[in-house]
Design a protein around this motif. Structure first.
Motif, short mmCIF file in Angstrom:
data_model
loop_
_atom_site.label_atom_id
_atom_site.label_comp_id
_atom_site.label_asym_id
_atom_site.label_seq_id
_atom_site.Cartn_x
_atom_site.Cartn_y
_atom_site.Cartn_z
N ALA A 133 40.42 6.20 19.49
CA ALA A 133 41.29 7.21 18.90
C ALA A 133 42.75 6.87 19.14
O ALA A 133 43.60 6.99 18.23
CB ALA A 133 40.96 8.59 19.46
N GLU A 160 45.61 5.74 16.36
CA GLU A 160 46.87 6.47 16.22
C GLU A 160 48.07 5.54 16.40
O GLU A 160 49.05 5.60 15.66
CB GLU A 160 46.93 7.60 17.26
CG GLU A 160 47.95 8.67 16.97
CD GLU A 160 47.56 9.57 15.81
OE1 GLU A 160 48.48 10.09 15.13
OE2 GLU A 160 46.35 9.76 15.57
N THR A 220 43.66 11.64 25.13
CA THR A 220 44.00 12.83 24.33
C THR A 220 45.49 13.13 24.45
O THR A 220 46.16 13.41 23.44
CB THR A 220 43.18 14.05 24.81
OG1 THR A 220 41.80 13.78 24.60
CG2 THR A 220 43.59 15.31 24.07
#
Length: 379
Positions: free
Chosen positions: A80, A84, A277
Motif C-alpha cells: 500500500a 502510494e 498506515t
C-alpha cells in the motif's frame, strides 16, 4: 571459554566471557539526543534529536488509533505504501524498497553491497565526515571499511576529495544532503559533476532525510538524479517532515538492477501496519504537512537571521537544525543550554547542533547566544 574471577550470573554459576565480533569493539557508540533538564520556573525543550515538534496530522492519528490487526504480521512488501509513493513520486513501485526509517534502509543496502569478498578483503564505503553519526557504525557492522573524507570549513562536502578517495575496492559512496549535523545541501550541478567523476558501477547513495526542509532552488533532488543515473540510490524517511520518528518508516528508490538484490537483504516485516498506515495517510494529506513544514522553515530563518545579527558565523541551514562550530567551547555551551532547560546535541569538541523547535525554545536559544561571547565569528 574463560570466566572472569568472581563473575557469576543470577543462578550463582560462573559467567562465560562472551565475545562479540572484533569490529564491535572498534565502533563508535551512537549517542541519542538527551532529554532536557528540569529547571524550576522554565519550560523544558528538547532540541537535541532533530525531531519535528509537531505531532502527526489529525488524520494520521485518527487512522492509526483504529488499528485492530496488530496481532497479524504486516505486509512484508509494504504494498500500500509503495503504491502510494509510486503515484506521489511518479516512479515505479518496483523501484521502492521500504525499511525501518532511512537508517534501516541504509543498513539493508550496506548488507547487500558492502562487506568483504570471499578472501576476506574489505570493501570500502566513502562518505563525508562529520556527517550522520550512524554511518561509521553501519559501515563497520556490514564488514566494510570506512573511508571518511573531511568536510570543508563551511560544513559542505569536499566532493573533489571524495572522488579522489575512490579506489577499486569502493562499493558505495554516501552523500548526505542536507548534511547532518552541519546543514548545507548539495546542488544539482555539484552532484551531476560528481557522478561523472566516479565509476558507474559504484553505488552513490543520496541520503535525503531532511529534504522536506530544503528551500534552496539549486539544491539537488535525489529523484531527478535516480532517473538519470542507474547507480544512484535515494534514501528518504517519514521521521522528520511527517513527524513519524517513533513509527520508523523510510524507503529507498533505485533501479531494478539494485532493488532486485535489496529485496533479498530487506528485513522482513520491518515496517509495521501502523507505520505503513500513518505514512500512506501522511502522503494523502501532503498539503497540510507542507503548511506545517513551512512554519518550521520560517522559524529556521528567524533563528539563522538572529544568529547572524549577533555576529555568529554558521553554515547554510537547509535542514531543521543549525550548526554551531564551537570547537573546544562545545561542552561549555551545552552546559549553559542545559541550565536554560534546553537540550542540545554536543559533538565532542567539534560543535553543537540545535534543532529548530517551538517558538519559545528558539527565542530562549537566541537569548543564550546573545550572552555567549565565544561563538564562531563573535568578537
Amino acid at each position: 571459554m574463560t570466566t572472569t574471577e568472581n563473575d557469576t550470573n543470577a543462578a550463582g554459576l560462573p559467567a562465560p566471557e562472551i565475545r562479540p565480533r572484533s569490529v564491535v569493539g572498534r565502533l563508535p557508540r551512537y549517542t541519542a539526543g538527551k532529554p532536557p533538564a528540569v529547571i524550576e520556573g522554565l519550560q523544558s525543550y528538547k532540541l537535541s534529536s532533530n525531531e519535528n515538534h509537531f505531532p502527526p496530522l489529525p488524520a494520521v492519528l485518527e487512522a492509526i488509533s483504529s488499528g485492530q490487526e496488530i496481532n497479524r504480521y504486516p505486509d512484508p512488501l509494504s504494498t500500500a505504501l509503495r503504491t502510494e509513493l509510486s503515484s506521489f513520486l511518479d516512479v515505479p513501485a518496483e523501484d521502492i524498497v521500504t525499511g525501518g526509517g532511512s537508517l534501516g534502509v541504509l543498513n539493508q543496502l550496506l548488507a547487500t553491497f558492502a562487506g568483504q569478498d570471499e578472501s576476506g578483503v574489505q570493501d570500502q564505503v566513502v562518505y563525508p565526515w562529520r556527517s550522520f553519526e550512524a554511518y561509521p557504525i553501519s559501515v563497520g557492522l556490514s564488514g566494510a571499511e570506512s573511508i571518511q573524507v573531511p568536510l570543508r570549513e563551511d560544513g559542505t562536502h569536499d566532493l573533489d576529495a571524495m572522488a579522489a578517495a575512490v579506489t577499486e575496492r569502493t562499493r558505495v559512496i554516501l552523500l548526505c544532503t542536507p548534511n547532518n549535523p552541519t546543514g548545507p545541501a548539495l546542488t544539482a550541478a555539484q552532484v551531476e559533476s560528481f557522478l561523472a567523476s566516479v565509476p558507474s558501477d559504484v553505488i552513490v547513495v543520496i541520503d535525503e532525510a531532511y529534504e522536506d526542509f530544503v528551500r534552496d532552488p539549486e539544491a539537488v533532488n535525489g529523484i531527478d538524479m535516480y532517473r538519470r543515473h542507474p547507480n544512484v540510490v535515494v534514501l528518504r524517511t517519514f521521521s522528520k517532515g511527517a513527524g513519524l520518528a517513533g513509527l520508523r518508516v523510510g524507503y529507498s528508490v533505485s533501479h531494478p538492477a539494485v532493488t532486485q538484490h535489496l529485496r533479498v537483504a530487506a528485513v522482513p516485516f520491518a515496517v509495521s501496519q501502523l507505520a505503513e498506515t500513518a505514512a500512506v495517510v501522511s502522503l494523502r494529506h501532503h498539503g497540510e504537512l507542507v503548511e506545517r513544514i513551512q512554519g518550521l522553515v520560517q522559524e529556521r530563518s528567524r533563528v539563522v537571521e538572529g544568529l547572524r545579527e549577533l555576529g555568529w558565523q554558521i553554515p547554510e541551514a537547509q535542514g531543521n537544525f543549525v550548526w554551531l562550530a564551537l570547537g573546544e567551547n562545545t561542552p561549555e555551551f551545552a552546559v549553559l543550554a542545559e541550565q536554560q532547560a534546553l537540550a542540545v546535541r554536543a559533538f565532542g569538541t567539534e560543535g553543537v547542533r540545535v534543532t529548530i523547535g517551538e517558538e519559545e525554545a528558539n527565542t530562549r536559544f537566541l537569548a543564550l547566544c546573545a550572552t555567549y561571547t565565544k561563538g564562531p565569528g563573535v568578537s
